[in-house]
Design an enzyme around this catalytic site. Structure first.
Site, PDB file in Angstrom:
ATOM      1  N   ARG A 127       0.795  -1.221   0.000  1.00 46.60           N
ATOM      2  CA  ARG A 127       0.000   0.000   0.000  1.00 46.60           C
ATOM      3  C   ARG A 127       0.827   1.270   0.000  1.00 46.60           C
ATOM      4  NH1 ARG A 127      -3.125  -4.141   1.901  1.00 46.60           N
ATOM      5  NH2 ARG A 127      -1.790  -4.351   3.722  1.00 46.60           N
ATOM      6  N   GLU A 181       4.937 -10.470  14.549  1.00 49.66           N
ATOM      7  CA  GLU A 181       4.360 -11.008  15.773  1.00 49.66           C
ATOM      8  C   GLU A 181       4.465 -12.534  15.776  1.00 49.66           C
ATOM      9  OE1 GLU A 181       0.226 -10.657  18.370  1.00 49.66           O
ATOM     10  OE2 GLU A 181       0.351  -9.803  16.357  1.00 49.66           O
TER      11      GLU A 181
END
Length: 206
Positions: free
Chosen positions: A92, A129
């Site tokens: 993006r 994560e």
């Protein structure tokens, strides 16, 4: 990176140091364009997994006037700062980065996932994560001393931006700032990552 929600998000980076809100002489804090940008961002609960409140910018892209306002706000900030390159993070960052680069007369550098760029590249691994990821850049994309702005749509933990900064600095570029459309509310308006300013337009929604 990308359109992540307020839970989860980018890979783990260095702790982000909160700063006082950015102040600009043109009255940015009261700019009515910011409310329009915030209103155009859709929140999708539990995507891509339970617990994530996903900030979806595709709704904003369907509104040309609001999309232009977002680009214009970044252009107004970076025009006249001697920026040689805008580096956009896949994917993006590719939406906003080229438009900003063209408007300020800078080159655009795509920072991509592994295996997407032909020819010689340099790579920077970073921790997510759950697992790891990597950004790559073409060798020779920046010259030593080039002043660069890094662009992405959202900053959460800052891991992806941190990797981009390291990648560019390994090529001897001068990373001036990171620019993101959306940031977490606890990092209101302006903060630093690895000593580099991170400029955001609006807060993410819960």
């Amino acid at each position: 990176m990308g359109e992540q929600g307020t839970s989860g998000g980018e890979g783990g980076g260095n702790v982000v140091e909160a700063q006082a809100p950015a102040k600009k002489g043109n009255g940015r804090a009261a700019d009515p364009r910011l409310q329009g940008i915030s209103d155009a961002i859709r929140v999708v609960p539990h995507f891509p997994k339970p617990g994530i409140m996903f900030n979806d910018i595709t709704a904003l892209l369907l509104r040309p006037g609001v999309f232009k306002d977002a680009v214009d706000l970044f252009v107004e900030r970076y025009r006249g700062m001697g920026i040689a390159a805008v580096a956009g993070i896949e994917a993006r960052g590719f939406i906003f980065g080229p438009a900003i680069a063209l408007a300020i007369g800078a080159k655009f550098i795509p920072l991509r996932k592994p295996g997407k760029l032909p020819g010689a590249v340099i790579s920077e691994n970073y921790t997510l994560e759950y697992g790891t990821d990597c950004l790559e850049m073409h060798v020779g994309a920046v010259e030593p001393g080039d002043r660069v702005v890094v662009v992405d749509d959202l900053v959460a933990t800052g891991g992806t931006l941190s990797a981009a900064i390291k990648l560019l600095e390994r090529a001897a570029a001068d990373v001036v700032e990171c620019a993101c459309l959306i940031g977490l509310p606890k990092f209101k308006d302006f903060y630093k990552l690895d000593g580099k300013p991170v400029y955001i337009l609006v807060e993410s929604k819960k």
